[in-house]
Structure formats: C-alpha cells, structure tokens
Enzyme design. Structure first.
Site, PDB file in Angstrom:
ATOM      1  N   GLU A  48     -12.635   6.505   0.653  1.00 52.50           N
ATOM      2  CA  GLU A  48     -11.466   5.624   0.715  1.00 52.50           C
ATOM      3  C   GLU A  48     -11.236   5.089   2.129  1.00 52.50           C
ATOM      4  OE1 GLU A  48      -8.198   6.577  -1.879  1.00 52.50           O
ATOM      5  OE2 GLU A  48      -9.392   8.060  -2.951  1.00 52.50           O
TER       6      GLU A  48
ATOM      7  N   ASP B  50      -2.773   5.109  -9.887  1.00 57.17           N
ATOM      8  CA  ASP B  50      -3.581   5.894  -8.963  1.00 57.17           C
ATOM      9  C   ASP B  50      -2.689   6.982  -8.349  1.00 57.17           C
ATOM     10  OD1 ASP B  50      -5.699   6.758  -7.351  1.00 57.17           O
ATOM     11  OD2 ASP B  50      -6.345   4.721  -6.898  1.00 57.17           O
TER      12      ASP B  50
END
Length: 659
Positions: free
Chosen positions: A515, A309
């Site tokens: 997020e 990521d």
C-alpha cells in the site's frame, strides 16, 4: 366412557402440542430445499433492527469474542494483514479459532453464521507454510488465464484448509503509474489483460451454471470460497500513483479503462466487491452513490454485497474519523452493505441505529444491505456447513500447489536482454561449469522474493518466516554436482576478478512493501545493488535478475549486463527461476507493463502520444528449452548424419528473438 374421553382429549392435546412445536421449530430460512430468495425473505422478516445492523458489521479477530458474536449477531470477522491466531499457526489452529467464533454466532437468537474473511492475494499469504504464488503483475506477464484459474482453485483449497470461506481477492485494478505502491497487485496497465485474468474468480468460486442470472453470486461447494473484486473503482489511476488519492478522468475514461474488469467479474458470479479508498474527480468512492448504487448495483446488476475497505468509511472525512456519524451516513447511503469497521464496533452500531431511528437512513436501505449479505451466505452453503473440519488440512502448502506455483514463476519471467549482441546469447546457462558466482541482495532472501502481503502486511526479510526455495537454493539444486557455487551478497570487484568465475547470477531489486509504504517517486533498487551490478558485471559474464513489483530504474546498467530478467515477485518457489535460466523450459513471458527509461516519463502507458519506453508493453525475448533443441537438432541430418555440432552449440546458446 369417561376414561376413554379423558384419554382421547389427552391424545388430541398432545397432537396439538406436537404440531405447535413443529410449527415453531420449522423456519423456511433453515430449509435448504427452499429457494434462496425465499430463505432470505423469511429470515429478514424475523430480524430486529439490531440484528440487521449486526450483519452489516465486520470486525477484526483481535477484538472478536464469542460473546460479541452472539450478542450483536455480527455478520463477519476478518484477519487483517499478519493477524494470526498464533505465530506459525497450523491449519488446525486456524480452524479451532474460527469454529469458536462461529459457535458464538450460531448461539445467537436466529443462529445466523458469520463469514470469516482474509486477504489471500497471492496464495494464502498470511499463513505459515502456505504456497505463495507470484503477485498479480507476474501473472499478467504469463498471459495465461487458464493458469490463473488453476491458481485460484489451489488458493481456495488452501484457504478452506484453514476453515476460511471468504477472500479479499482478486485485485482487478488497472495500474496506470508504477509509482503506485499497489502496482504489483495489478495484472497490467492494459484493461484487456486484467479482464482476462478475472478467470481467477472461476478458480476461487467455481464455474457458475449456465443458467445463473447475471449478477447473482456463486460459490460452488466446500472447496471453494467467496471472492471479492477490488477496489471499486479507479484505484490504479490516481494522480502520480499516490495511494488512496484522486483519479482524475472523465466518465468515458473510467468506463473504458477501469470498469470493464468489474463487468467481467460480475458475469463470472463474483460474490462481493470492495470499494476503493481513492476518489474519482474529488469525490470519495466510499461516498459515491452514483457509482456504487447507480452503476454497480443498477447498471451492472450486481446482486452480491458491497464491502468497505479497512476503516474505509472513516476516511470519507479528512482527517479520518473526524465526523464519524456523517461517515456512517454517507457510506451506507452510497450503497456499502458491509463495513470493515474493524475496531470501533459499538460506535458504528450506535450511530447507524440512531440514523435509522431518526429516518435519515431508510429501512429499505438496511434491508437491501442485509438481504445481499444473506444471499451470499445462503448461496455458498454457509447455513448448512457453518463449521470447518480437518478434511483439507493437507492441502496447505501441498506439493501439487508448489509445482503449480513453480510453473507460474517460469511462465511469468520476462527476458529483456540476452547477450551483448544477438549472435552471442548467454541464456540458457550451462549447468556444468567449474565455478559460478551468485550475488545480490535478493539471491538468498525468501521474504524479498515474495514481496508485500506475505506473512505480514508489509512482508518480511530473511528465510525464517515461512517455507520455500530461494533463488540461491534453486541454483544449487539445478547445477551439476561438480559445479562450485560461490555466494556473496555484495562482492567487491577484486574478489570477482580474482576468482575466475565462468559466469555470475545477480539478483537485485526492491525491498517488500504494501500500500502507501510502497509509493515511490524514484523507483530505484536497494543499495548497494547498483554497485553489485557494476562490480560483478564488469568483471564476468552476468545475468541480472530484477525482483520487483514493477518496472524500476535499470537504464543506467543495461550496457554492462549480458542478460537481464524481470522476475517480478515470484513467491516461494524459486526453482521456477532456474527452470528457465538453465533451459529446462524456455522463456515465454511478456511485459504486462511498459518499462520506462526515466521516472520523468511517468505516467506512460501503451498508446500514449509521448510513448518512448526502454522496453515496450508486450516485449519479451523467447528462448527454446534445451530438450527441445536436442530433439530438433538430432532429428536433422545431412546424408543421414545428425548435426552434432549444432547440438553442442545449441545446448548453451539458443534464442528466438521476438518483440
């Protein structure tokens, strides 16, 4: 004779030179007729360590240059959330930028094309004028894998329209706690639904041939893209739903809840898999060799490449980037093949080079990583078609795709309440009424309607950043021309009482987030939405539409509302909402998540011993469309006469109650 001998010698020398030139030019890796495995082996054998490490690098477009790509043989470039070539960039603007980068890669010694990646998690969501589909939580409510496959295919076309061959989607997390800020990226709390929805991969990449070996990546042509299943593994199970936190669960739980969708994705030919920021029982997934190399690559036989990521290896340490050399070592040894750096390019290259030269990381590990990256690039035809053209630009935001998104919206809506009692349903609403009220923070806000990961990473507010139809706009289009539509985002009770409205539609919910910014321990709607519900619904019959990425606190308001709809984050096509409100289509969605009474109950998932939801998993009231009611009612008769009175009633009040 002497002249003849001289001529013959010249001819022979010329032939030798031509043969030598031909041999020098021919390389198996450049020959599309060669098997992919042969091409990978041939190219790997020609590459220096520097070129191999370059292929393992992914950098953000903001630091990418043609010279960087050429000199370092960079494997991939990406656009982070909201990273675009220009404000409101056209498809042609994207293509021109990406082709410029690609020409740098093709000018490198071996001419290995880079692969450009982007988050396309509910349509091509970074791009102006793209079709924005409902977020995954809404698609989970449709229970329709075939629809999701078609959305994948449409997304692939729009992404390819901008010259991009790789998407960081789908998210196949199983969200077990709605307090998690990424819960809307999860199709359901139930892994079985998430597994079914991995059919989106078949839409994105194409249907793999029946003889494709398990685990081998597949991308079926220039109108398809490489997909990325994420985030491996357990990202949806963290304690208290805290993003990037620790998932405490035994191996049996991990394998039975969070792993099954990865197995399905691999069977369907997914090209890449992204590792999760989160930890499993205290061990960072980016450093977990047992699960990444042992289970994913070994047991599940995944042959594509594993990508980190964004700054994922940096976060192996706490604080992030505090021991970068260790992070590089731990991440690569765990089995990560490509690193989304995305900025500190030379630091990563220098550290990994030193680790290999000092025999800390083996060449076998480097070759495994690069071989997987090359396998994906060869398999998707990137060597044969490295440059994009303008042939698909009209696919971006096309009417066909907007119609598909509208279908997805109407199938995703879940009707939670319809009438103060079962004998007096409110939906479907009449299109013809003297005067109706539309209210709430989300009624005329395209950004709120789309949610996070739209144009910008955290989303936006307002109607000026992309093209679409708000709920208010959809209502105005749907009702009869004689119906007066009055809009107030926050009306007071006196205004509502004094205007003699026939009914009201109130759209409320959450502001956009992505997020960690979306982590919430309270799960409340925006202010002043609660007072809007009170002011409106205590004075007039009302439908409340919840625009949210997850269940939120609604139990205190249930008694005052006549009808309640969970609309999730529907995207740009607001007419999908009015399609079912006014009865052109029936409600069919089912809750993909349990709807709690209070946050104190969380986490709470179907099957838990303390399960006591406000609305249970799989709940959804059904309605029949007005055209169906008319057809059914007019076909019935007593002594040959239709039940006209049934038609009159059913046009407004039709409901089938299901649990």
């Amino acid at each position: 004779m002497k002249t003849v001998r001289i001529l013959m010698r010249a001819v022979l020398l010329g032939m030798v030179s031509l043969l030598s030139f031909a041999n020098a030019e021919y390389a198996k890796y450049k020959d599309p007729k060669q098997p992919v495995a042969v091409r990978v082996k041939d190219l790997l054998g020609r590459m220096s360590l520097e070129e191999k490490i370059g292929q393992m690098v992914q950098i953000d477009r903001t630091i990418a240059t043609v010279q960087f790509l050429k000199d370092y043989s960079i494997g991939s470039v990406l656009s982070g959330g909201g990273s675009t070539p220009l404000p409101q960039a056209s498809a042609a603007d994207w293509i021109n930028m990406i082709n410029d980068f690609q020409r740098g890669s093709l000018a490198s010694r071996l001419g290995i094309p880079m692969i450009y990646g982007i988050d396309a998690v509910h349509g091509h969501n970074n791009v102006y004028n793209a079709t924005i589909f409902p977020h995954n939580v809404g698609l989970g409510a449709t229970r329709d894998p075939e629809l999701v496959k078609r959305i994948g295919a449409a997304t692939a076309l729009e992404v390819r329209a901008t010259g991009i061959p790789y998407v960081f989607a789908p998210c196949i997390a199983v969200c077990r706690d709605p307090r998690w800020g990424r819960c809307y990226e999860s199709y359901s709390e139930d892994h079985k639904i998430v597994q079914e929805m991995t059919d989106v991969i078949l839409g994105l990449q194409g249907d793999p041939p029946s003889n494709l070996r398990k685990g081998v990546p597949y991308v079926g042509g220039k109108d398809k893209v490489a997909a990325c299943a994420k985030h491996f593994v357990g990202d949806g199970g963290t304690t208290n739903g805290i993003n990037e936190n620790n998932t405490v669960i035994d191996m049996h739980g991990l394998l039975s809840i969070h792993m099954p969708a990865y197995s399905d994705s691999i069977i369907k030919g997914v090209s890449t898999i992204m590792v999760s920021y989160s930890s499993w029982n205290g061990e960072k997934m980016h450093a977990n060799r047992e699960l990444v190399t042992g289970f994913l690559k070994g047991t599940l036989k995944f042959k594509g490449f594993v990508i980190s990521d964004w700054q994922g290896i940096d976060r192996i340490t706490s604080p992030p980037h505090s021991n970068y050399t260790y992070s590089v070592q731990a991440g690569i040894q765990a089995g990560i093949d490509m690193v989304m750096i995305p900025f500190n390019l030379t630091e990563f290259i220098d550290d990994l080079t030193d680790l290999v030269k000092n025999n800390v990381i083996t060449m076998d590990r480097i070759d495994d990583a690069v071989g997987r990256i090359l396998l994906v690039k060869f398999s998707m035809g990137l060597f044969e078609n490295p440059l994009a053209d303008l042939s698909l630009v009209n696919e971006l935001g096309s009417q066909a795709h907007r119609d598909l998104a509208r279908e997805a919206v109407r199938k995703s809506l879940v009707l939670l309440k319809n009438g103060k009692n079962e004998s007096h349903p409110l939906i479907p609403l009449p299109k013809k009424a003297p005067k109706i009220l539309v209210a709430g923070s989300h009624a005329d806000n395209l950004g709120y309607q789309c949610g996070g990961w739209t144009i910008n990473w955290q989303g936006f507010s307002g109607n000026n950043y992309t093209r679409g139809t708000t709920i208010l706009g959809a209502i105005r289009s749907a009702v009869d021309s004689s119906t007066e539509v009055v809009y107030r985002d926050n009306p007071d009770s006196d205004f509502v009482k004094s205007n003699n409205f026939d009914y009201a539609i109130v759209a409320v919910g959450e502001a956009p987030y992505a997020e960690s910014a979306g982590d919430s321990m309270t799960l409340t709607m925006l202010d002043p939405d609660p007072s809007v519900i009170t002011n409106v619904c205590e004075a007039v019959k009302c439908v409340v539409i919840i625009i949210s990425g997850r269940p939120i606190v609604i139990e205190p308001y249930i008694s005052s509302v006549d009808a309640l709809v969970a609309a999730w984050l529907p995207g740009t096509e607001g007419q999908g909402v009015t399609d079912v409100l006014f009865g052109d289509y029936g409600f069919s969605g089912k809750l993909p998540r349990s709807w709690f009474k209070t946050v104190d109950q969380l986490p709470m998932n179907v099957g838990d011993p303390h399960y006591d939801p406000l609305f249970p998993f799989d709940f959804g009231l059904k309605t029949e469309s007005v055209p169906s009611i008319v057809a059914r009612s007019t076909s019935a008769g007593v002594d040959g006469k239709p039940f006209v009175f049934l038609v009159m009633i059913s046009l407004i009040f039709a409901l089938y109650f299901t649990g």
